[in-house]
Design an enzyme around this catalytic site. Structure first.
Site, PDB file in Angstrom:
ATOM      1  N   THR A  12       0.815  -1.202  -0.038  1.00 12.01           N
ATOM      2  CA  THR A  12      -0.115   0.032  -0.022  1.00 12.01           C
ATOM      3  C   THR A  12       0.952   1.161  -0.044  1.00 12.01           C
ATOM      4  OG1 THR A  12      -1.812  -1.212   1.161  1.00 12.01           O
ATOM      5  CG2 THR A  12      -1.771   1.284   1.411  1.00 12.01           C
ATOM      6  N   ASP A  57       1.484  -6.429  -4.424  1.00 11.12           N
ATOM      7  CA  ASP A  57       0.731  -6.526  -3.329  1.00 11.12           C
ATOM      8  C   ASP A  57       1.023  -7.680  -2.635  1.00 11.12           C
ATOM      9  OD1 ASP A  57      -2.706  -5.913  -2.663  1.00 11.12           O
ATOM     10  OD2 ASP A  57      -1.785  -7.586  -1.593  1.00 11.12           O
ATOM     11  N   SER A  58       1.293  -7.621  -1.123  1.00 14.14           N
ATOM     12  CA  SER A  58       1.941  -8.717  -0.457  1.00 14.14           C
ATOM     13  C   SER A  58       1.096  -9.780  -0.389  1.00 14.14           C
ATOM     14  CB  SER A  58       2.378  -8.274   0.864  1.00 14.14           C
ATOM     15  OG  SER A  58       1.176  -8.048   1.753  1.00 14.14           O
ATOM     16  N   THR A  89       1.493  -4.769   3.917  1.00  9.95           N
ATOM     17  CA  THR A  89       1.251  -5.153   5.236  1.00  9.95           C
ATOM     18  C   THR A  89       0.543  -6.701   5.653  1.00  9.95           C
ATOM     19  OG1 THR A  89      -0.909  -4.165   5.470  1.00  9.95           O
ATOM     20  CG2 THR A  89       1.018  -2.695   6.221  1.00  9.95           C
ATOM     21  N   ASP A  90      -0.199  -7.113   4.676  1.00  9.86           N
ATOM     22  CA  ASP A  90      -0.755  -8.253   4.654  1.00  9.86           C
ATOM     23  C   ASP A  90       0.044  -9.517   4.988  1.00  9.86           C
ATOM     24  OD1 ASP A  90      -3.233  -6.817   4.242  1.00  9.86           O
ATOM     25  OD2 ASP A  90      -3.271  -7.494   2.205  1.00  9.86           O
ATOM     26  N   GLN A 271      -4.310 -20.730  19.247  1.00 10.58           N
ATOM     27  CA  GLN A 271      -5.555 -19.756  18.575  1.00 10.58           C
ATOM     28  C   GLN A 271      -5.514 -18.486  19.346  1.00 10.58           C
ATOM     29  OE1 GLN A 271      -9.086 -21.386  17.686  1.00 10.58           O
ATOM     30  NE2 GLN A 271      -8.459 -23.230  16.881  1.00 10.58           N
ATOM     31  N   CYS A 272      -4.922 -18.732  20.569  1.00  8.69           N
ATOM     32  CA  CYS A 272      -5.060 -17.360  21.409  1.00  8.69           C
ATOM     33  C   CYS A 272      -3.745 -16.425  20.748  1.00  8.69           C
ATOM     34  CB  CYS A 272      -4.638 -17.832  22.903  1.00  8.69           C
ATOM     35  SG  CYS A 272      -6.065 -18.687  23.673  1.00  8.69           S
TER      36      CYS A 272
HETATM   37  N1  ASP Z   1      -2.876  -5.351   0.164  1.00  5.19           N
HETATM   38  C1  ASP Z   1      -1.703  -4.598   0.794  1.00  5.19           C
HETATM   39  C2  ASP Z   1      -0.588  -5.502   0.835  1.00  5.19           C
HETATM   40  O1  ASP Z   1      -0.215  -6.193   1.927  1.00  5.19           O
HETATM   41  C3  ASP Z   1      -2.055  -3.997   2.086  1.00  5.19           C
HETATM   42  C4  ASP Z   1      -1.146  -3.294   2.492  1.00  5.19           C
HETATM   43  O2  ASP Z   1       0.049  -3.030   2.189  1.00  5.19           O
HETATM   44  O3  ASP Z   1      -1.247  -2.572   3.762  1.00  5.19           O
HETATM   45  O4  ASP Z   1       0.394  -5.402  -0.116  1.00  5.19           O
END
Ligand code: ASP
Length: 340
Positions: A12, A57-58, A89-90, A271-272
């Site tokens: 992103t 895109d990750s 971030t993903d 899972q916690c």
């Molecule tokens: N879909 C984006 C990614 O992971 C989300 C992000 O970067 O915040 O590339």
């Protein structure tokens, strides 16, 4: 002046709006950075940027991209004091975990960061994430693979994405932050692993047959028997609480026993969000241990997956992989003392 290499993989942070939603655009981020005077201000390390030909895109990041990032770091290791990896971030926590295991003997900071709002948008979180990451990479006080986000420096193999829309998108639920960036950047020196060398890159197998299975009430384990064959090298089981599984008809135990006999490594994570697996604390988990599963203790699923890639990549025998899965290699786990 210290020198930092920024490796831009996508995400992103450098995306622009398109008809089909946000997407990365080659050359765009570099133009924005070059027209941001603060990035060259006094106190900033000297930095250079290299960009992946195919910005991702990750969600599309795979093992070959982890290898690609690690190789760039290896090739440029002597020429820079630290590295910043700009990443979506993903799956950033997976990549941070993978790089933690891949980059053995790391003696320089490798800081992954990105943003929840693109750099060109109002209220973007990119500016602080980027500037602080470059400074931290240049300071050389934390020579680990880390993830910097929302004012906190987290150990990469302890980090997990906890929010899809908050700016503090990551947490390190079982290990305190290594540093916080408030008025000053304050390091928690006691928590940081010592730097050691020389750098040694571990290769990850691209097509390792592993799986993650999250259990839930009513799960029909028989549906999964088809994948729990001798072809499956590793399985991360996301169990309840301290490592418990539903005991219906012993279906799963049967499958776990069979898989263990086939040589599949079965790692139990919880899972916690916080806390550790304690195989044997309840009847529902003792059987798992006896069936041949190993404890992931307080490892994130991201770290457990990356560690399987790492240990299989080393070509070790199954028994050794089982043993090392339960041992701390990169600061990724804390053993629960009274585990039996
Ligand atoms: N879909 C984006 C990614 O992971 C989300 C992000 O970067 O915040 O590339």
């Amino acid at each position: 002046m210290s020198r930092v290499l920024i490796i831009y993989t996508g995400g992103t942070i450098g995306m622009v709006p398109t008809g089909g939603g946000y997407a990365p655009k080659n050359g765009y981020l570099e133009d924005v950075l070059n027209s941001t005077p603060e990035l060259r201000a006094d106190g900033m390390p000297d930095w250079e940027l290299i960009e992946f030909d195919e910005l991702l895109d990750s969600s599309n990041v795979s093992v070959k991209n982890w290898v690609q990032i690690a190789r760039v770091i290896q090739r440029s290791y002597g020429a820079y004091d630290g590295f910043v990896v700009l990443h979506g971030t993903d799956t950033m926590a997976y990549t941070a975990s993978a790089l933690s295991f891949m980059l053995g003997g790391l003696g320089k900071p490798v800081i992954l960061t990105g943003s929840q709002i693109p750099i060109g948008q109002l209220r973007s979180d990119a500016r602080d994430n980027l500037i602080s990451s470059i400074i931290i990479a240049g300071q050389g006080r934390c020579c680990e693979v880390c993830l910097y986000f929302g004012g906190r420096l987290l150990r990469g193999c302890r980090a997990t994405k906890v929010s899809s829309d908050e700016l503090a998108a990551f947490d390190s639920p079982n290990y305190p932050p290594l540093a916080s960036a408030d008025i000053d950047i304050r390091y928690n020196d006691k928590l940081i692993r010592p730097a050691f060398g020389p750098l040694k890159l571990a290769e990850f197998p691209e097509n390792l047959p592993i799986a993650v299975l999250k259990v839930f009430p009513g799960i029909q384990f028989s549906l999964f028997e088809g994948i729990m064959t001798e072809q499956l090298s590793g399985l991360v089981l996301e169990a309840f609480g301290v490592g418990n599984l539903p005991q219906q008809d012993d279906q799963l135990l049967h499958a776990v026993r069979k898989a263990a006999a086939n040589g599949t490594i079965i790692v139990v994570c919880t899972q916690c969000l916080r806390g550790s697996v304690r195989l044997g604390a309840y009847e529902t988990s003792s059987a798992l241990r006896h069936a041949g599963a190993v404890s992931g203790y307080d490892m994130t699923v991201e770290a457990a997956v990356a560690k399987l890639y790492y240990l299989f990549g080393l070509g070790l025998p199954a028994e050794e992989i089982r043993r090392l899965m339960e041992n701390d290699l990169r600061g990724e786990l804390t053993k629960f003392k009274t585990d039996n």
